[in-house]
Design a protein around this motif. Structure first.
Motif, PDB file in Angstrom:
ATOM      1  N   MET A 274     -46.512  87.816 -20.501  1.00 39.00           N
ATOM      2  CA  MET A 274     -47.600  86.907 -20.151  1.00 39.00           C
ATOM      3  C   MET A 274     -48.532  86.750 -21.354  1.00 39.00           C
ATOM      4  O   MET A 274     -49.060  87.734 -21.872  1.00 39.00           O
ATOM      5  N   ASP A 275     -48.745  85.501 -21.797  1.00 34.84           N
ATOM      6  CA  ASP A 275     -49.583  85.273 -22.966  1.00 34.84           C
ATOM      7  C   ASP A 275     -51.057  85.207 -22.558  1.00 34.84           C
ATOM      8  O   ASP A 275     -51.417  85.288 -21.381  1.00 34.84           O
ATOM      9  N   GLN A 276     -51.916  85.043 -23.556  1.00 32.41           N
ATOM     10  CA  GLN A 276     -53.355  85.053 -23.306  1.00 32.41           C
ATOM     11  C   GLN A 276     -53.798  83.869 -22.448  1.00 32.41           C
ATOM     12  O   GLN A 276     -54.723  83.993 -21.637  1.00 32.41           O
ATOM     13  N   ARG A 277     -53.159  82.723 -22.616  1.00 34.81           N
ATOM     14  CA  ARG A 277     -53.526  81.567 -21.798  1.00 34.81           C
ATOM     15  C   ARG A 277     -53.214  81.822 -20.332  1.00 34.81           C
ATOM     16  O   ARG A 277     -54.028  81.522 -19.450  1.00 34.81           O
ATOM     17  N   GLN A 278     -52.046  82.390 -20.055  1.00 30.38           N
ATOM     18  CA  GLN A 278     -51.668  82.679 -18.678  1.00 30.38           C
ATOM     19  C   GLN A 278     -52.571  83.746 -18.070  1.00 30.38           C
ATOM     20  O   GLN A 278     -52.919  83.672 -16.889  1.00 30.38           O
ATOM     21  N   ILE A 279     -52.953  84.736 -18.872  1.00 29.85           N
ATOM     22  CA  ILE A 279     -53.865  85.769 -18.372  1.00 29.85           C
ATOM     23  C   ILE A 279     -55.213  85.159 -18.003  1.00 29.85           C
ATOM     24  O   ILE A 279     -55.799  85.482 -16.957  1.00 29.85           O
ATOM     25  N   ALA A 280     -55.714  84.247 -18.837  1.00 35.73           N
ATOM     26  CA  ALA A 280     -56.996  83.605 -18.552  1.00 35.73           C
ATOM     27  C   ALA A 280     -56.916  82.750 -17.291  1.00 35.73           C
ATOM     28  O   ALA A 280     -57.844  82.744 -16.462  1.00 35.73           O
ATOM     29  N   VAL A 281     -55.806  82.035 -17.115  1.00 33.97           N
ATOM     30  CA  VAL A 281     -55.636  81.211 -15.910  1.00 33.97           C
ATOM     31  C   VAL A 281     -55.572  82.087 -14.670  1.00 33.97           C
ATOM     32  O   VAL A 281     -56.193  81.786 -13.635  1.00 33.97           O
ATOM     33  N   LEU A 282     -54.841  83.189 -14.752  1.00 35.15           N
ATOM     34  CA  LEU A 282     -54.706  84.076 -13.597  1.00 35.15           C
ATOM     35  C   LEU A 282     -56.026  84.773 -13.277  1.00 35.15           C
ATOM     36  O   LEU A 282     -56.365  84.963 -12.097  1.00 35.15           O
ATOM     37  N   ASP A 283     -56.783  85.147 -14.302  1.00 30.27           N
ATOM     38  CA  ASP A 283     -58.110  85.725 -14.063  1.00 30.27           C
ATOM     39  C   ASP A 283     -59.005  84.727 -13.329  1.00 30.27           C
ATOM     40  O   ASP A 283     -59.742  85.090 -12.398  1.00 30.27           O
ATOM     41  N   GLY A 284     -58.941  83.460 -13.751  1.00 30.21           N
ATOM     42  CA  GLY A 284     -59.745  82.442 -13.086  1.00 30.21           C
ATOM     43  C   GLY A 284     -59.340  82.239 -11.638  1.00 30.21           C
ATOM     44  O   GLY A 284     -60.194  82.105 -10.753  1.00 30.21           O
ATOM     45  N   GLN A 285     -58.044  82.245 -11.359  1.00 30.56           N
ATOM     46  CA  GLN A 285     -57.585  82.094  -9.980  1.00 30.56           C
ATOM     47  C   GLN A 285     -58.045  83.259  -9.109  1.00 30.56           C
ATOM     48  O   GLN A 285     -58.409  83.066  -7.940  1.00 30.56           O
ATOM     49  N   ALA A 286     -58.028  84.467  -9.670  1.00 27.45           N
ATOM     50  CA  ALA A 286     -58.470  85.634  -8.903  1.00 27.45           C
ATOM     51  C   ALA A 286     -59.957  85.540  -8.575  1.00 27.45           C
ATOM     52  O   ALA A 286     -60.382  85.871  -7.457  1.00 27.45           O
TER      53      ALA A 286
ATOM     54  N   LYS B 149     -54.364  92.837 -10.427  1.00 26.04           N
ATOM     55  CA  LYS B 149     -54.777  93.287 -11.754  1.00 26.04           C
ATOM     56  C   LYS B 149     -55.228  94.735 -11.691  1.00 26.04           C
ATOM     57  O   LYS B 149     -56.133  95.092 -10.946  1.00 26.04           O
ATOM     58  N   GLU B 150     -54.573  95.571 -12.494  1.00 24.56           N
ATOM     59  CA  GLU B 150     -54.926  96.976 -12.628  1.00 24.56           C
ATOM     60  C   GLU B 150     -55.514  97.202 -14.021  1.00 24.56           C
ATOM     61  O   GLU B 150     -55.671  96.264 -14.808  1.00 24.56           O
ATOM     62  N   THR B 151     -55.826  98.450 -14.308  1.00 26.83           N
ATOM     63  CA  THR B 151     -56.378  98.766 -15.625  1.00 26.83           C
ATOM     64  C   THR B 151     -55.373  98.518 -16.743  1.00 26.83           C
ATOM     65  O   THR B 151     -55.754  98.296 -17.892  1.00 26.83           O
ATOM     66  N   THR B 152     -54.084  98.550 -16.408  1.00 27.14           N
ATOM     67  CA  THR B 152     -53.041  98.323 -17.410  1.00 27.14           C
ATOM     68  C   THR B 152     -52.637  96.863 -17.519  1.00 27.14           C
ATOM     69  O   THR B 152     -51.754  96.524 -18.309  1.00 27.14           O
ATOM     70  N   GLY B 153     -53.240  95.981 -16.731  1.00 30.17           N
ATOM     71  CA  GLY B 153     -52.901  94.566 -16.780  1.00 30.17           C
ATOM     72  C   GLY B 153     -52.478  94.043 -15.419  1.00 30.17           C
ATOM     73  O   GLY B 153     -52.684  94.688 -14.388  1.00 30.17           O
ATOM     74  N   TRP B 154     -51.868  92.869 -15.420  1.00 27.55           N
ATOM     75  CA  TRP B 154     -51.430  92.232 -14.183  1.00 27.55           C
ATOM     76  C   TRP B 154     -50.062  92.758 -13.764  1.00 27.55           C
ATOM     77  O   TRP B 154     -49.172  92.937 -14.595  1.00 27.55           O
ATOM     78  N   HIS B 155     -49.916  92.991 -12.451  1.00 26.23           N
ATOM     79  CA  HIS B 155     -48.655  93.451 -11.873  1.00 26.23           C
ATOM     80  C   HIS B 155     -48.304  92.532 -10.702  1.00 26.23           C
ATOM     81  O   HIS B 155     -49.190  91.957 -10.068  1.00 26.23           O
TER      82      HIS B 155
END
Length: 203
Positions: free
Chosen positions: A1-13, A153-159
């Protein structure tokens, strides 16, 4: 998962948490009278039309928030369930998660022994580490299917956690223990003690 996808998923959460808080305010603003399921569903649809950034959250994920919120109240009113009263979710203390309730949209494929790929709505195709067999996808998973998923999302990232439905054969009727022959035994020979035959030591 790249940084763009992480940012999108954070926003959805964060949007999913906002939908929960809006539902909680709408559901409880009338003292002694809770809103119905149809009213909550209509409120979500209206909010998605009036608030532009709520459209970044897939409609299915918003409906999953409503389902989870209603279940939280059912658990609260169940005397045998230890759940507490539903409350507002804080930005910093609540767990970030996004639901994908439709399993048919995931399109799970296995890349190699350690990695797989899955399609997430409004996010695209992402890779995940393959840790165990999945029913209906791999040979070792047995019969069944994937009915949905949740990204947490955990401390180690998205699962990603898959919701599965497996097929099990009905258990065979139990016949009970096999009959066995129990023999009879004679009671022990309790011979009477001849008191007169014993020596008298009193003198």
């Amino acid at each position: 998962m790249d940084q763009r996808q992480i940012a999108v998923l954070d926003g959805q959460a964060h949007h999913a948490r906002t939908v929960w808080n809006l539902l909680h305010e709408f559901f409880t603003f009338r003292q002694g009278r809770f809103a119905s399921l149809a009213q909550c569903d209509e409120a979500i649809r209206l909010a998605r039309k009036e608030i532009d950034w709520l459209k970044d959250l897939p409609a299915q994920a918003a409906q999953a928030v409503l389902k989870t919120y209603r279940q939280a109240w059912k658990n609260f009113f169940n005397p045998g369930h230890p759940a507490g009263r539903p409350t507002f979710k804080s930005r910093f203390s609540s767990r970030m998660a996004v639901d994908v309730p439709q399993g048919r949209d995931l399109n799970i494929t296995r890349i190699n022994r350690r990695w797989g790929a899955v399609a997430i709505p409004k996010l695209g195709r992402v890779r995940f580490r393959w840790t165990q067999d999945l029913p209906g996808v791999t040979k070792g998973g047995g019969e069944g299917k994937i009915t949905g998923a949740r990204l947490v999302k955990e401390t180690t990232g998205w699962h990603i956690v898959f919701r599965t439905q497996t097929m099990h054969a009905p258990p065979a009727p139990h016949q009970g223990p096999a009959p066995r022959c129990i023999g009879t035994t004679q009671p022990p020979d309790r011979r009477s003690l001849d008191v007169e035959a014993l020596p008298y030591w009193g003198r």
